[in-house]
Design an enzyme around this catalytic site. Structure first.
Site, short mmCIF file in Angstrom:
data_model
loop_
_atom_site.label_atom_id
_atom_site.label_comp_id
_atom_site.label_asym_id
_atom_site.label_seq_id
_atom_site.Cartn_x
_atom_site.Cartn_y
_atom_site.Cartn_z
N SER A 166 0.95 -1.54 -0.10
CA SER A 166 0.21 -0.01 -0.35
C SER A 166 0.88 1.27 0.17
O SER A 166 2.01 1.19 0.93
CB SER A 166 -1.03 -0.41 1.05
OG SER A 166 -1.59 1.38 1.55
N TYR A 222 -3.78 0.48 9.75
CA TYR A 222 -3.76 0.06 8.40
C TYR A 222 -2.36 -0.37 7.59
O TYR A 222 -1.97 -1.09 7.16
CB TYR A 222 -5.15 0.13 7.95
CG TYR A 222 -4.91 0.22 6.24
CD1 TYR A 222 -5.28 -1.42 5.85
CD2 TYR A 222 -4.54 0.99 5.23
CE1 TYR A 222 -5.25 -1.17 4.09
CE2 TYR A 222 -4.44 0.62 3.58
CZ TYR A 222 -4.44 -0.62 3.72
OH TYR A 222 -4.24 -0.50 1.95
#
Length: 259
Positions: A75, A98
């Site tokens: 990510s 996250y």
């Protein structure tokens, strides 16, 4: 689901044994499984760490024991509030659990490469979008949120002033990049994956439905005003480049959602 060349098994990656049959006779392992969304990770960081870190290790062990090339869906959130365009060498500064969990997962990938000589590639995806986007959850990606609101005849909830920009990359371009990376002889590399052409949220709204009402909500701290991938490395090394322009991608999604 009717394609005879596709075999689907629904499993919890945390419970998969390294000798599980799903790893047999496999050439490449594309690891997309994980928990997404920023806000829920703040409320429940343990689940995110368990799934995105330990779950990745489970998959790495399956790849290691079956000699499978491992391509990790990383990510771009690992960069945090980054200067743009953002290179792969940019400072890592995750703002949320996250982002941290996905980055630790990536660190595990390269550790398995170093210790076990497992061939690996990590691709840091910026803002992927495309047909069949998820429309569930209160804090999903902006496309899913807007489409859900449009289908429910509700106003668009715009975070901040709508002028923030995101480097949206269409799903088929993402798939092509992962496939090319797997088929290549490249190993032990990190690639940014975006279109290299950020688009504003306001423009997205105009493309979806300019007449739909808008409600503006406060911007969340730690979210960047712009994401912008420097894609020079992946275009040079993989001979890859994005093919789907933003306007076309949004049209394809609208056509799919209305059909």
């Amino acid at each position: 689901k009717n394609n005879k060349n596709i075999h689907l098994e629904k499993k919890n990656i945390l419970k998969i044994n390294k000798n599980n049959n799903i790893f047999k006779d496999v050439d490449y392992l594309f690891h997309f499984a994980g928990k997404g969304d920023i806000v829920p990770s703040i409320d429940n960081p343990i689940k995110y760490i368990q799934t995105n870190v330990l779950g990745t290790i489970k998959m790495l062990e399956g790849a290691r024991n079956n000699k499978i090339k491992f391509i990790y869906a990383a990510s771009s959130s690992c960069y945090g509030l980054a200067t743009t365009p953002t290179k792969e060498t940019h400072k890592i500064q995750p703002q949320y659990p996250y982002a941290l969990s996905k980055y630790i997962g990536e660190q595990n990938v390269f550790h398995w490469n170093k210790v076990y000589n497992l061939p690996v590639i990590s691709i840091r995806i910026f803002n992927a979008y495309g047909t069949r986007v998820r429309t569930t959850g209160a804090y999903g990606a902006v496309f899913g949120v807007f489409f859900k609101q449009k289908l429910s005849n509700k106003p668009f909830t715009v975070v901040g002033n709508g002028k923030q920009k995101r480097d949206f990359i269409y799903v088929t371009d993402v798939a092509n990049a992962f496939y090319k990376s797997a088929r290549s002889k490249i190993n032990n590399e990190i690639f940014n994956l975006g279109a290299g052409n950020p688009q504003s949220i306001s423009k997205l709204i105009k493309l979806i439905d300019p007449k739909n009402p808008k409600i503006f909500i406060p911007k969340r701290p730690g979210e960047p005003n712009i994401t912008w991938a420097d894609i020079s490395k992946i275009t040079k090394m993989l001979k890859w480049k994005p093919k789907i322009k933003f306007e076309k991608g949004v049209k394809l999604m609208i056509k799919d959602i209305e059909s």
